[in-house]
Write a protein that holds these residues in place. Sequence first.
Motif, PDB file in Angstrom:
ATOM      1  N   ASP A 136     -22.096 -19.685 -17.951  1.00 49.34           N
ATOM      2  CA  ASP A 136     -22.537 -20.273 -19.577  1.00 49.34           C
ATOM      3  C   ASP A 136     -22.419 -18.964 -19.688  1.00 49.34           C
ATOM      4  N   SER A 137     -21.625 -17.814 -19.715  1.00 51.25           N
ATOM      5  CA  SER A 137     -21.146 -16.940 -20.061  1.00 51.25           C
ATOM      6  C   SER A 137     -22.059 -15.973 -20.024  1.00 51.25           C
ATOM      7  N   VAL A 138     -23.228 -15.654 -19.917  1.00 56.72           N
ATOM      8  CA  VAL A 138     -23.825 -14.758 -18.441  1.00 56.72           C
ATOM      9  C   VAL A 138     -23.382 -14.177 -17.224  1.00 56.72           C
ATOM     10  N   TYR A 139     -23.136 -12.792 -17.491  1.00 59.09           N
ATOM     11  CA  TYR A 139     -22.056 -12.186 -16.252  1.00 59.09           C
ATOM     12  C   TYR A 139     -24.159 -11.962 -15.502  1.00 59.09           C
ATOM     13  N   TYR A 140     -23.396 -12.085 -14.063  1.00 61.73           N
ATOM     14  CA  TYR A 140     -24.691 -11.826 -13.021  1.00 61.73           C
ATOM     15  C   TYR A 140     -23.801 -11.081 -11.982  1.00 61.73           C
ATOM     16  N   TYR A 141     -24.662  -9.877 -11.752  1.00 61.17           N
ATOM     17  CA  TYR A 141     -23.801  -8.974 -10.995  1.00 61.17           C
ATOM     18  C   TYR A 141     -24.603  -9.139  -9.466  1.00 61.17           C
ATOM     19  N   GLY A 142     -23.617  -8.629  -8.144  1.00 60.03           N
ATOM     20  CA  GLY A 142     -24.348  -8.600  -7.137  1.00 60.03           C
ATOM     21  C   GLY A 142     -24.739  -6.718  -7.327  1.00 60.03           C
ATOM     22  N   ASP A 143     -25.095  -6.555  -5.665  1.00 62.03           N
ATOM     23  CA  ASP A 143     -25.672  -5.531  -5.807  1.00 62.03           C
ATOM     24  C   ASP A 143     -24.462  -4.601  -5.767  1.00 62.03           C
ATOM     25  N   THR A 144     -24.993  -3.118  -6.168  1.00 62.29           N
ATOM     26  CA  THR A 144     -23.061  -1.817  -6.378  1.00 62.29           C
ATOM     27  C   THR A 144     -23.403  -2.077  -4.817  1.00 62.29           C
ATOM     28  N   LEU A 145     -22.230  -1.623  -4.265  1.00 61.48           N
ATOM     29  CA  LEU A 145     -22.007  -0.758  -2.576  1.00 61.48           C
ATOM     30  C   LEU A 145     -21.187  -0.099  -2.651  1.00 61.48           C
ATOM     31  N   LEU A 146     -21.216   0.810  -1.946  1.00 53.25           N
ATOM     32  CA  LEU A 146     -20.417   2.159  -1.290  1.00 53.25           C
ATOM     33  C   LEU A 146     -19.680   1.688  -0.208  1.00 53.25           C
ATOM     34  N   ILE A 147     -18.425   1.757  -0.668  1.00 47.11           N
ATOM     35  CA  ILE A 147     -17.516   2.108   0.369  1.00 47.11           C
ATOM     36  C   ILE A 147     -16.634   3.343   0.951  1.00 47.11           C
ATOM     37  N   THR A 148     -15.623   3.131   1.240  1.00 49.85           N
ATOM     38  CA  THR A 148     -15.062   4.792   1.804  1.00 49.85           C
ATOM     39  C   THR A 148     -13.455   3.715   2.424  1.00 49.85           C
ATOM     40  N   THR A 149     -12.881   3.653   1.775  1.00 44.62           N
ATOM     41  CA  THR A 149     -11.367   3.459   1.977  1.00 44.62           C
ATOM     42  C   THR A 149     -10.465   4.215   3.232  1.00 44.62           C
ATOM     43  N   LEU A 150     -10.120   3.445   4.176  1.00 46.67           N
ATOM     44  CA  LEU A 150      -9.366   4.328   5.147  1.00 46.67           C
ATOM     45  C   LEU A 150      -7.905   4.547   4.869  1.00 46.67           C
ATOM     46  N   VAL A 151      -8.279   5.527   5.627  1.00 42.92           N
ATOM     47  CA  VAL A 151      -6.540   6.394   5.887  1.00 42.92           C
ATOM     48  C   VAL A 151      -6.163   5.317   6.694  1.00 42.92           C
ATOM     49  N   THR A 152      -4.757   5.114   6.253  1.00 44.69           N
ATOM     50  CA  THR A 152      -3.479   4.021   7.085  1.00 44.69           C
ATOM     51  C   THR A 152      -3.740   4.774   8.433  1.00 44.69           C
ATOM     52  N   PRO A 153      -3.327   4.818   9.384  1.00 43.24           N
ATOM     53  CA  PRO A 153      -3.621   5.310  11.001  1.00 43.24           C
ATOM     54  C   PRO A 153      -2.061   5.345  10.827  1.00 43.24           C
ATOM     55  N   TYR A 154      -1.191   6.806  11.543  1.00 43.85           N
ATOM     56  CA  TYR A 154      -0.057   6.670  12.105  1.00 43.85           C
ATOM     57  C   TYR A 154       0.079   7.163  13.120  1.00 43.85           C
ATOM     58  N   PHE A 155       1.187   7.186  13.689  1.00 43.75           N
ATOM     59  CA  PHE A 155       1.581   7.796  15.078  1.00 43.75           C
ATOM     60  C   PHE A 155       2.646   7.944  16.088  1.00 43.75           C
ATOM     61  N   ASN A 156       3.153   8.716  15.789  1.00 40.95           N
ATOM     62  CA  ASN A 156       4.756   8.560  15.845  1.00 40.95           C
ATOM     63  C   ASN A 156       4.743   9.784  16.836  1.00 40.95           C
ATOM     64  N   VAL A 157       5.624   9.383  18.405  1.00 40.67           N
ATOM     65  CA  VAL A 157       6.099  11.045  19.278  1.00 40.67           C
ATOM     66  C   VAL A 157       8.148  10.979  19.606  1.00 40.67           C
ATOM     67  N   SER A 158       8.270  12.270  19.161  1.00 45.43           N
ATOM     68  CA  SER A 158       9.762  12.293  19.322  1.00 45.43           C
ATOM     69  C   SER A 158       9.624  13.546  19.989  1.00 45.43           C
ATOM     70  N   PRO A 159      11.226  12.999  20.569  1.00 42.87           N
ATOM     71  CA  PRO A 159      11.915  11.608  21.146  1.00 42.87           C
ATOM     72  C   PRO A 159      11.404  10.866  21.802  1.00 42.87           C
ATOM     73  N   SER A 160      11.721  10.387  21.946  1.00 48.43           N
ATOM     74  CA  SER A 160      11.518   8.843  23.196  1.00 48.43           C
ATOM     75  C   SER A 160      12.060   9.361  24.526  1.00 48.43           C
ATOM     76  N   THR A 161      13.507  10.233  24.834  1.00 47.58           N
ATOM     77  CA  THR A 161      13.554  10.838  26.302  1.00 47.58           C
ATOM     78  C   THR A 161      14.173  12.240  25.713  1.00 47.58           C
ATOM     79  N   ILE A 162      12.972  13.429  26.891  1.00 48.90           N
ATOM     80  CA  ILE A 162      13.955  14.400  27.123  1.00 48.90           C
ATOM     81  C   ILE A 162      14.825  14.564  28.172  1.00 48.90           C
ATOM     82  N   TYR A 163      15.453  15.568  27.729  1.00 49.14           N
ATOM     83  CA  TYR A 163      16.624  15.855  29.648  1.00 49.14           C
ATOM     84  C   TYR A 163      16.854  17.334  29.941  1.00 49.14           C
ATOM     85  N   ILE A 164      16.296  17.124  31.181  1.00 50.62           N
ATOM     86  CA  ILE A 164      16.150  18.674  31.936  1.00 50.62           C
ATOM     87  C   ILE A 164      16.993  18.945  32.872  1.00 50.62           C
TER      88      ILE A 164
END
Length: 195
Positions: A96-124
């Motif tokens: 009915d044109s009236v705003y109702y708000y939830g509690d204000t909460l705090l979030i911290t966004t995550l960093v997208t994890p990445y994990f790469n190792v190279s090369p896949s084979t080493i020759y000795i």
Amino acid sequence: MINSIFFVQNGPHYSLGTKQGTSSQTKILGTGGLNIKGYKDVDTYGMQHKLESSGSWTTTVIGSTLTTDYFDVSSFPGFNLSEDTSYHYRSFIIVDSVYYYGDTLLITTLVTPYFNVSPSTIYIPQMGGTSTIEVDTNLTWSSIPTSAWITYFPEYGTGNQIINVSISTQGDRSGAIFFTAPDFNISVTIAQGNV
């Protein structure tokens, strides 16, 4: 008519209802959604967010016509939040044109994890030798060799690292180094001589 709306944190969920709180007036905002069952007179509903340090509220309207009893916060576009940043956020409904708000909460966004190792084979060479492996990550990682003849340093770390591999004995053989980080497993094959 809804007189007073509030959100109460309950584990991973948030309940929205009147202060009298009957079961038909309970809504759940969990991992990505708000159950709006029982509120047929909701005109508009959505989320707002702003930077923790400052700024004005950015409003994202999720819907204005209820076709189901649930809307999924994670599937709608509009937030465009930066990684590793703290935000205030809150849900809202309009009745009915009236705003109702939830509690204000705090979030911290995550960093997208990445994990790469190279090369896949080493020759000795058969007589022994050295090589390097590159770890490219924003995570804490560790490793373990499959055989004692594979020596290398460092064996664990946080973030990017160049690993020095040294094979000091002769042979025609293969082994591996297994690298692990949260939700990642990668192996690098060590091939020595004529294998």
